[in-house]
Scaffold this active site. Structure first.
Site, PDB file in Angstrom:
ATOM      1  N   GLU A 114       0.804  -1.220   0.000  1.00  0.00           N
ATOM      2  CA  GLU A 114       0.000   0.000   0.000  1.00  0.00           C
ATOM      3  C   GLU A 114       0.838   1.271   0.000  1.00  0.00           C
ATOM      4  O   GLU A 114       0.297   2.367  -0.179  1.00  0.00           O
ATOM      5  CB  GLU A 114      -0.946  -0.013   1.206  1.00  0.00           C
ATOM      6  CG  GLU A 114      -2.046  -1.058   1.070  1.00  0.00           C
ATOM      7  CD  GLU A 114      -2.959  -1.138   2.275  1.00  0.00           C
ATOM      8  OE1 GLU A 114      -2.549  -0.687   3.362  1.00  0.00           O
ATOM      9  OE2 GLU A 114      -4.077  -1.668   2.142  1.00  0.00           O
ATOM     10  N   GLU A 143       7.099 -21.891   8.345  1.00  0.00           N
ATOM     11  CA  GLU A 143       7.595 -20.956   9.356  1.00  0.00           C
ATOM     12  C   GLU A 143       8.650 -21.583  10.256  1.00  0.00           C
ATOM     13  O   GLU A 143       9.366 -20.882  10.969  1.00  0.00           O
ATOM     14  CB  GLU A 143       6.442 -20.440  10.223  1.00  0.00           C
ATOM     15  CG  GLU A 143       5.845 -21.443  11.173  1.00  0.00           C
ATOM     16  CD  GLU A 143       4.736 -20.854  12.026  1.00  0.00           C
ATOM     17  OE1 GLU A 143       4.844 -20.986  13.264  1.00  0.00           O
ATOM     18  OE2 GLU A 143       3.789 -20.266  11.489  1.00  0.00           O
TER      19      GLU A 143
END
EC number: 4.2.1.126
Length: 308
Positions: free
Chosen positions: A87, A118
């Site tokens: 963004e 992860e």
């Protein structure tokens, strides 16, 4: 590092006493319960204000010197980092490489579960090497439970390369210790749905990342007052926003604001500078460059040179 088989004691994994009957209450009661618990996300960010401010200052300083900001995480944490990074270009007209999000599993992990990745610290280390992190860069490791090996590996590798490291977790220091330049703890407490850290922990993380990236861009001169004057005019909605900003700050008509915006090459910041100083596009470009794109400093410099 915390034993990965013994995470039940972590704050983010504990059972919330307020939602023990979650499967027995009405829809309205579910909404009220979530709303009540979500207030704790805002409070958690407020409690970390000093650390967030420090992160803003460190990051702005490095980016002024030519550095980059990286978010790195797995699962929800990684997705939130990628979202915040994505963004920045449309909001602040930054180049895509200035703020980057890294998620375990790559782009595919944005739309499908890749949480198993992860646990690989070496993949985090490799991500840092691949992006050639240097001492000018800032790396924010995001991990709600604080124990994600992928994030630990990345931050340790980044620190070895001299980068500023920021650790963002939702568990207290006494539960998970980590050596970073800035240690941000967003203590939202047990989730309404036990262990689902996409809820309060995710909300607090999103709030914190909003503050961090926006605060950095303010410090870099991407904002005038509270207007996003570096907005990229890439569609009709953003052109309308640019015109409204120009009208609000200059009292120009919409038609005149449109002419000014066109003359500036669709750059609100330059349009404002041209309007307030009378400089043409090339001169305005040069003055802005001399002040690292800070329109307020550029105008002050112009006024100081040209004062009678």
């Amino acid at each position: 590092m915390t034993n990965l088989q013994e995470r039940g004691y972590l704050l983010t994994e504990q059972v919330n006493a307020n939602s023990l009957n979650l499967d027995q209450i009405s829809s309205l009661e579910i909404v009220e319960l979530f709303n009540s618990e979500d207030q704790k996300a805002v409070a958690a960010v407020a409690a970390a204000k000093e650390q967030l401010a420090q992160a803003i200052d460190y990051t702005a300083e490095r980016l002024r010197q030519g550095g980059r900001l990286f978010y790195i995480g797995a699962g929800t944490s990684g997705r939130l980092g990628v979202l915040d990074a994505a963004e920045c270009p449309p909001t602040f007209c930054t180049p895509p490489e200035l703020v980057q999000g890294i998620i375990a599993g790559g782009a595919g992990a944005l739309v499908r579960s890749s949480e198993d990745l992860e646990d690989r610290a070496e993949d985090g280390e490799a991500a840092i090497a691949q992006r050639q992190i240097t001492q000018l860069d800032v790396v924010v490791g995001i991990t709600a439970g604080g124990t994600t090996p992928y994030v630990h590996g990345a931050l340790n590798a980044a620190r070895q390369r001299g980068a500023i490291t920021i650790f963002m977790a939702c568990v207290p220091t006494e539960q998970v210790k980590f050596d970073a330049d800035v240690d941000i703890r967003l203590l939202t407490g047990p989730e309404v749905l036990a262990g689902s850290t996409r809820l309060k922990a995710g909300t607090a993380t999103k709030l914190a990342l909003n503050i961090l990236s926006t605060g950095v861009m303010v410090k870099l001169g991407k904002v005038y007052g509270n207007r996003m004057v570096d907005v990229a005019v890439t569609n009709q909605k953003l052109r309308d926003r640019a015109l409204r900003i120009l009208q609000d700050l200059t009292d120009l008509s919409r038609e005149d604001a449109g002419v000014l915006l066109d003359r500036s090459g669709n750059w609100v910041k330059l349009a404002l500078l041209m309007h307030w100083t009378g400089l043409d596009k090339e001169e305005g470009d040069r003055l802005l460059a001399e002040h690292q794109g800070n329109v307020r400093l550029a105008i002050a410099s112009y006024n100081n040179v040209n004062k009678t």
